[in-house]
Scaffold this motif. Structure first.
Motif, PDB file in Angstrom:
ATOM      1  N   ARG A   1     -12.223   2.925   8.902  1.00  0.00           N
ATOM      2  CA  ARG A   1     -12.243   3.204  10.339  1.00  0.00           C
ATOM      3  C   ARG A   1     -11.000   3.961  10.787  1.00  0.00           C
ATOM      4  NH1 ARG A   1     -10.447   0.404  14.994  1.00  0.00           N
ATOM      5  NH2 ARG A   1      -9.533  -1.197  13.636  1.00  0.00           N
ATOM      6  N   LEU A   2      -9.828   3.525  10.364  1.00  0.00           N
ATOM      7  CA  LEU A   2      -8.572   4.154  10.763  1.00  0.00           C
ATOM      8  C   LEU A   2      -7.905   4.885   9.603  1.00  0.00           C
ATOM      9  CD1 LEU A   2      -7.106   1.333  13.049  1.00  0.00           C
ATOM     10  CD2 LEU A   2      -8.245   3.450  13.749  1.00  0.00           C
ATOM     11  N   ASP A   3      -8.655   5.161   8.557  1.00  0.00           N
ATOM     12  CA  ASP A   3      -8.125   5.890   7.417  1.00  0.00           C
ATOM     13  C   ASP A   3      -7.967   7.365   7.777  1.00  0.00           C
ATOM     14  OD1 ASP A   3      -7.683   5.612   4.299  1.00  0.00           O
ATOM     15  OD2 ASP A   3      -8.805   7.473   4.627  1.00  0.00           O
ATOM     16  N   SER A   4      -6.942   7.999   7.270  1.00  0.00           N
ATOM     17  CA  SER A   4      -6.661   9.392   7.625  1.00  0.00           C
ATOM     18  C   SER A   4      -7.760  10.359   7.207  1.00  0.00           C
ATOM     19  CB  SER A   4      -5.332   9.833   7.002  1.00  0.00           C
ATOM     20  OG  SER A   4      -4.258   9.141   7.584  1.00  0.00           O
ATOM     21  N   THR A   5      -8.591   9.960   6.254  1.00  0.00           N
ATOM     22  CA  THR A   5      -9.703  10.828   5.866  1.00  0.00           C
ATOM     23  C   THR A   5     -10.856  10.783   6.871  1.00  0.00           C
ATOM     24  OG1 THR A   5     -10.764   9.089   4.555  1.00  0.00           O
ATOM     25  CG2 THR A   5      -9.168  10.501   3.421  1.00  0.00           C
TER      26      THR A   5
END
Length: 451
Positions: free
Chosen positions: A163-167
Motif C-alpha cells: 500500500r505504501l511501498d514506493s513501487t
C-alpha cells in the motif's frame, strides 16, 4: 501504464554488464538523506518522480508483484518465459545480493555502472537535499531508467508491504500478483496475517486483474476477496480460476489461455511449482501475442534466481569440501521459508539420505525459532554465525540458543562461515549436505566472498 504512441523516446543508452565503481559513492551518499532506513510513505516518492519528469507515466505494461514469500521467484519465472518468447523485459527487484546493480535490468541486461551513476546523480540533484529514503530515491531512479529504454514489459517487485511501498505509484498495471502471505516485517505491516495481507493488497487497482497464489490461511484470502470486491479488481485465485500441481515427472497448469503438462523448473523445491503457476496465470493478462508453450518449457529450464535453494558448485568453500559433499545456500528468513526448506529436507531424506547440517545466521529483527522449527527434525547439527557487515545481526550465541529451543540437538556458535564449515567437516562421519541459511544478507555475503 502503456506509453502513448506519439510520445518520443530519448535514445537508448548502451546496456552492458556493470563495470567500474562510479555508482557506489552516489549510493553511499543517498543512504544519508533520511534519518530512518524505512519510513513507509508515497508522498516523497511522488515528489521525487515529479521532479524528474514523472517517468512512472511512461513505462511499458507493468506486472506488479507483492507478497511475503515467492515474489522474486515469480518474477524470475515471468522473465524467463517472456525472454524465451523474444520479449524485451525490464525488471526491478530488491534487495540485491552482491551489488546494487542486480536490482535493475534494462531490456534483459543488468544496468551498466555509468548509466546507474548518471540516473542516481540526476535524481540526487533533483531532490535538492530533501529528506527521502534510500529505497524511495533509488526506486525513482529505476523508473527513470526504465522510461528511457524501450521494452515490452516491466516486472516490478514491491520492497516492503504494498500500500505504501514506493513501487505503488503505477495507476493501472497490466496485472497485479499476490504471492504467499506470511509473518514478516510485523513492526511495519502489523501483527496479524489479516493486517499484513491488507498492506499487500494495496497494490490491487480498480479494473486490473489480480492473480493470487494459494494462501496458507483463509484470513489472508478473505482480505484479498474483500479488497477485490471493494475496488472492482477482478480476482484470479489459485484453485478457482487456475490450478497448478505436481504431475508425474513434471507439473500440470490449467487456467485461462493455457492447459499444459510441463517439466519441473530448474529452481528446486515443490514451492517453485506454485511460483511458476502464478507467473503462468499472469501471462494471460499481458498484452501482445500469447507466450507459446515451447517458450514456457525453455523458460522453466533456464530460470535462475540466486540465493534461493541454490547449490554452490564453485568457489573457495566448495573447493574445501570432501568428495560427496554438497553446499547449498538459501536466503529465506521467516516461518514460511522454514516450512519450504523443511519440506525440501524431508524430500532429500527420502531420496538420497545424505545427512543435513546447517550454518545459520539471521537478523535480530526476525524470529529464528519459527524459521528453524521445521528444519530441526532433519538437521541435528547447526553452527550459528553473525551476518557479516550487519549491525542488526543476531549474535551467534543467541542464534545457537534459539536453534536449541527450536529442537536442533547440537547448536553452537562459530566465528564465521569458514570456521563453521571446517567444524562440520571435522565432526562428520561421511558425505554431508550443508545448507547456509537464515538471511538474504548472509547469502549475499557468501556469494560475494565465495560464489
Amino acid at each position: 501504464m502503456s506509453q502513448p504512441p506519439t510520445a518520443p523516446r530519448p535514445p537508448s543508452p548502451p546496456v552492458i554488464v556493470p563495470s567500474g565503481e562510479r555508482a557506489d559513492p552516489v549510493l553511499d551518499r543517498l543512504k544519508h538523506l533520511h534519518p530512518k532506513v524505512i519510513d513507509l510513505s508515497l508522498g516523497r516518492t511522488f515528489r521525487m518522480l515529479e521532479a524528474v519528469g514523472s517517468p512512472h507515466l511512461r513505462l511499458p505494461p507493468v506486472v506488479h508483484v507483492a507478497g511475503t514469500n515467492g515474489k522474486g521467484s515469480t518474477i524470475a519465472f515471468l522473465r524467463a518465459f517472456l525472454e524465451a518468447a523474444g520479449r524485451r523485459v525490464h525488471v526491478y527487484t530488491s534487495p540485491h545480493l552482491v551489488r546494487f546493480h542486480e536490482r535493475i535490468r534494462l531490456a534483459g541486461e543488468l544496468i551498466a555502472d555509468d548509466h546507474l551513476a548518471t540516473i542516481l546523480e540526476e535524481c540526487e540533484a533533483a531532490n535538492r537535499g530533501e529528506p527521502i529514503t534510500y529505497f524511495e530515491i533509488t526506486t525513482a531512479a529505476a523508473m527513470l531508467a526504465f522510461s528511457r529504454v524501450p521494452a515490452d514489459v516491466l516486472l516490478l517487485e514491491t520492497g516492503l508491504g504494498g500500500r505504501l511501498d514506493s513501487t505503488n505509484v503505477i495507476d493501472r498495471p497490466a496485472v497485479t500478483a499476490l504471492t504467499r502471505i506470511s509473518y514478516d516485517h510485523m513492526q511495519f505491516l502489523g501483527p496479524t496475517l489479516s493486517a499484513i495481507a491488507g498492506e499487500k493488497a494495496g497494490i490491487m487497482k480498480p479494473g486490473v486483474p489480480a492473480v493470487v497464489a494459494p494462501q496458507p490461511a483463509e484470513e489472508a484470502m478473505a482480505v484479498f476477496r474483500a479488497r477485490s470486491a471493494a475496488i472492482g479488481a477482478p480476482l484470479h485465485a489459485a484453485g478457482e480460476d487456475w490450478t497448478v500441481a505436481a504431475a508425474g515427472d513434471g507439473f500440470r497448469f490449467e487456467g485461462p489461455g493455457r492447459r499444459a503438462d510441463l517439466p519441473l523448473p530448474a529452481l528446486p523445491g515443490a514451492h517453485q511449482i506454485v511460483n511458476a503457476g502464478v507467473a503462468l496465470a499472469c501471462l494471460y493478462h499481458l498484452p501482445g501475442p500469447r507466450v507459446p508453450d515451447a517458450a514456457v518449457v525453455r523458460g522453466l529450464a533456464e530460470v535462475s534466481w540466486p540465493g534461493r535453494l541454490q547449490r554452490l558448485t564453485r568457489g573457495p568453500l566448495v573447493d574445501r569440501l570432501p568428495p560427496g559433499w554438497e553446499l547449498w545456500l538459501d536466503g529465506g528468513h521467516n516461518d514460511s521459508a522454514g516450512e519450504v526448506l523443511g519440506a525440501q529436507a524431508g524430500r532429500w531424506a527420502t531420496t538420497d539420505g545424505l545427512p543435513l547440517n546447517l550454518i545459520f545466521g539471521m537478523l535480530a529483527t526476525k524470529e529464528p525459532a519459527d524459521f528453524l522449527r521445521p528444519l530441526a527434525p532433519h538437521a541435528p547439527l547447526l553452527r550459528a554465525v553473525a551476518v557479516p557487515g550487519e549491525e542488526a545481526s543476531l549474535p551467534p550465541q543467541a542464534a545457537a540458543e534459539a536453534a536449541r529451543a527450536a529442537g536442533v540437538a547440537d547448536a553452537k556458535p562459530a566465528a564465521g562461515v569458514e570456521e563453521a564449515l571446517a567444524e562440520l567437516m571435522a565432526r562428520a562421519a561421511g558425505p554431508t549436505r550443508v545448507m547456509i541459511c537464515g538471511s538474504l544478507y548472509l547469502a549475499g555475503a557468501v556469494l560475494a566472498r565465495h560464489g
